[in-house]
Motif scaffolding. Structure first.
Motif, PDB file in Angstrom:
ATOM      1  N   GLY A  21       0.786  -1.223   0.000  1.00  0.00           N
ATOM      2  CA  GLY A  21       0.000   0.000   0.000  1.00  0.00           C
ATOM      3  C   GLY A  21       0.812   1.264   0.000  1.00  0.00           C
ATOM      4  N   GLU A  56      -2.004   8.661  -0.525  1.00  0.00           N
ATOM      5  CA  GLU A  56      -2.493   7.297  -0.328  1.00  0.00           C
ATOM      6  C   GLU A  56      -4.015   7.233  -0.357  1.00  0.00           C
ATOM      7  OE1 GLU A  56      -0.538   4.435   0.002  1.00  0.00           O
ATOM      8  OE2 GLU A  56       0.947   5.870  -0.722  1.00  0.00           O
ATOM      9  N   GLU A 202     -12.269   4.007   0.725  1.00  0.00           N
ATOM     10  CA  GLU A 202     -11.467   2.799   0.546  1.00  0.00           C
ATOM     11  C   GLU A 202      -9.988   3.090   0.783  1.00  0.00           C
ATOM     12  OE1 GLU A 202     -12.367   1.500  -3.369  1.00  0.00           O
ATOM     13  OE2 GLU A 202     -14.424   0.869  -2.885  1.00  0.00           O
ATOM     14  N   GLY A 203      -9.519   4.249   0.304  1.00  0.00           N
ATOM     15  CA  GLY A 203      -8.132   4.632   0.534  1.00  0.00           C
ATOM     16  C   GLY A 203      -7.831   4.793   2.010  1.00  0.00           C
ATOM     17  N   GLU A 205      -9.342   3.289   4.431  1.00  0.00           N
ATOM     18  CA  GLU A 205      -9.339   1.963   5.052  1.00  0.00           C
ATOM     19  C   GLU A 205      -8.017   1.250   4.817  1.00  0.00           C
ATOM     20  OE1 GLU A 205     -12.780   0.086   3.418  1.00  0.00           O
ATOM     21  OE2 GLU A 205     -14.195   1.264   4.618  1.00  0.00           O
ATOM     22  N   ARG A 206      -7.448   1.391   3.626  1.00  0.00           N
ATOM     23  CA  ARG A 206      -6.135   0.789   3.355  1.00  0.00           C
ATOM     24  C   ARG A 206      -5.067   1.420   4.247  1.00  0.00           C
ATOM     25  NH1 ARG A 206      -7.857   1.352  -2.004  1.00  0.00           N
ATOM     26  NH2 ARG A 206      -6.566   3.224  -2.265  1.00  0.00           N
ATOM     27  N   VAL A 207      -5.111   2.748   4.358  1.00  0.00           N
ATOM     28  CA  VAL A 207      -4.129   3.440   5.197  1.00  0.00           C
ATOM     29  C   VAL A 207      -4.284   3.024   6.654  1.00  0.00           C
ATOM     30  CG1 VAL A 207      -3.498   5.694   6.124  1.00  0.00           C
ATOM     31  CG2 VAL A 207      -3.798   5.426   3.674  1.00  0.00           C
ATOM     32  N   ALA A 209      -5.334   0.231   7.806  1.00  0.00           N
ATOM     33  CA  ALA A 209      -4.782  -1.106   7.975  1.00  0.00           C
ATOM     34  C   ALA A 209      -3.256  -1.067   8.050  1.00  0.00           C
ATOM     35  CB  ALA A 209      -5.235  -2.003   6.827  1.00  0.00           C
ATOM     36  N   GLU A 210      -2.625  -0.249   7.206  1.00  0.00           N
ATOM     37  CA  GLU A 210      -1.166  -0.102   7.247  1.00  0.00           C
ATOM     38  C   GLU A 210      -0.713   0.451   8.594  1.00  0.00           C
ATOM     39  OE1 GLU A 210       0.206   2.269   4.038  1.00  0.00           O
ATOM     40  OE2 GLU A 210      -0.779   1.073   2.486  1.00  0.00           O
TER      41      GLU A 210
END
Length: 338
Positions: A21, A56, A202-203, A205-207, A209-210
């Motif tokens: 990511g 991101e 969605e972006g 949520e990815r961040v 998680a990272e």
């Protein structure tokens, strides 16, 4: 003490989970150029961690304008007329109040309606003086535990924190605060460009998680250490040290331009000797002369701990997640963590 190979293995899983990511340093440079005409919205910021979040979360639909040149000290930023115009024209002026006075002024005058101030999203910690504590404390502990009135009073008296005001802006070293900021940024992006709201969510949520993976790596990596003292050039690491139960010992206050006095250097040298501290940390954007002086007097090593104010050739990585993991490796080595 774990060996470098063991530490690398311990961090490997977190690195692999985060890598997919992450942006690259090349992407940062490209996005700092002229915004693409097809971008759905334009965001301007003056410090790297906010730039990383915006890129991101926004992806190709957001043009991110970075006001600070690569390798430059962000605290010292002075804006050109063109940059002030970029602040005025951006859909979102994303900043943390107190970090860069020139950005604060430009936002107040040109972008009050489009501003997204991190200080309005998260609770910033009070700024600390030299040694990471009030100047009247002789024990060298980081006593910044939310006693805002007391710390503010001493910040005004010692004069170290005039550039930042009463609060420490380096919130991005706390991944939980970065998560809060990411969620607020995605929400604001969706308000500006409703058609991209789902993409921004969605972006975020990815961040998130990272950031959670980074937090787990820190919790595990710093759970059992022989030492807890972190000696740094200036007290930019309060959010990190407080989060993981470490003790920040700073030569200067939160303002990196404050030159430590001979008495301050002598006091830190005594602490390093008394506690058998093995590492003095310096920063990529900060001269290492003071750290070298203390190391020469004590036999300690000088290593880099990056406050993530920018990405340079001396940074222990090329983006936010990799630099955070590089910092964790440096800390676990210096503190003899298992």
């Amino acid at each position: 003490m774990r060996t470098p190979i063991v530490r690398a293995a311990a961090l490997g899983a977190a690195t692999l989970m985060i890598a997919a990511g992450c942006g690259t340093d090349e992407e940062v440079t490209d996005d700092a150029a002229a915004p693409p005409a097809e971008a759905a919205l334009t965001l301007v910021t003056g410090v790297y961690p906010l730039e990383w979040l915006a890129q991101e979360i926004g992806g190709d639909s957001v043009a991110v304008v970075q006001l600070t040149e690569p390798g430059a000290e962000p605290h010292d930023l002075e804006l050109t007329g063109r940059q002030i115009a970029e602040v005025s024209e951006a859909d979102i002026a994303f900043y943390v109040e107190g970090l860069q006075p020139a950005v604060d002024e430009a936002v107040d005058q040109e972008a009050a309606e489009t501003a997204l101030n991190v200080a309005d999203i998260v609770e910033l910690r009070p700024a600390t003086g030299a040694h990471g504590h009030d100047e009247d404390d002789d024990h060298g502990h980081d006593h910044d535990h939310g006693h805002e009135d007391e710390d503010d009073e001493h910040a005004e008296e010692d004069g170290h924190d005039h550039d930042h005001g009463d609060y420490d802006p380096h919130f991005w070293l706390d991944v939980e605060l970065m998560t809060e900021t990411a969620e607020a940024l995605a929400e604001r992006m969706g308000e500006v460009n409703p058609d991209g709201a789902d993409q921004y969510q969605e972006g975020a949520e990815r961040v998130t998680a990272e950031l959670a993976t980074l937090g787990e790596a820190y919790e595990s990596g710093l759970a059992s250490c022989e030492h807890r003292e972190v000696v740094v050039g200036h007290t930019a690491f309060t959010y990190l040290t407080e989060q993981y139960g470490l003790e920040q010992i700073g030569v200067s206050g939160v303002d990196p331009d404050t030159e430590p006095s001979p008495a301050q250097i002598a006091a830190i040298t005594d602490i390093v000797n008394e506690r058998d501290i093995t590492t003095i940390f310096t920063e990529p954007l900060m001269p290492a002369a003071t750290a070298d002086t203390i190391a020469a007097e004590t036999g300690a090593q000088v290593e880099v701990l990056d406050p993530l104010e920018g990405v340079t050739d001396q940074s222990p990585g090329d983006d936010y997640p990799s630099i955070m993991l590089g910092n964790l490796d440096a800390l676990s080595t210096a503190l003899a963590c298992e």
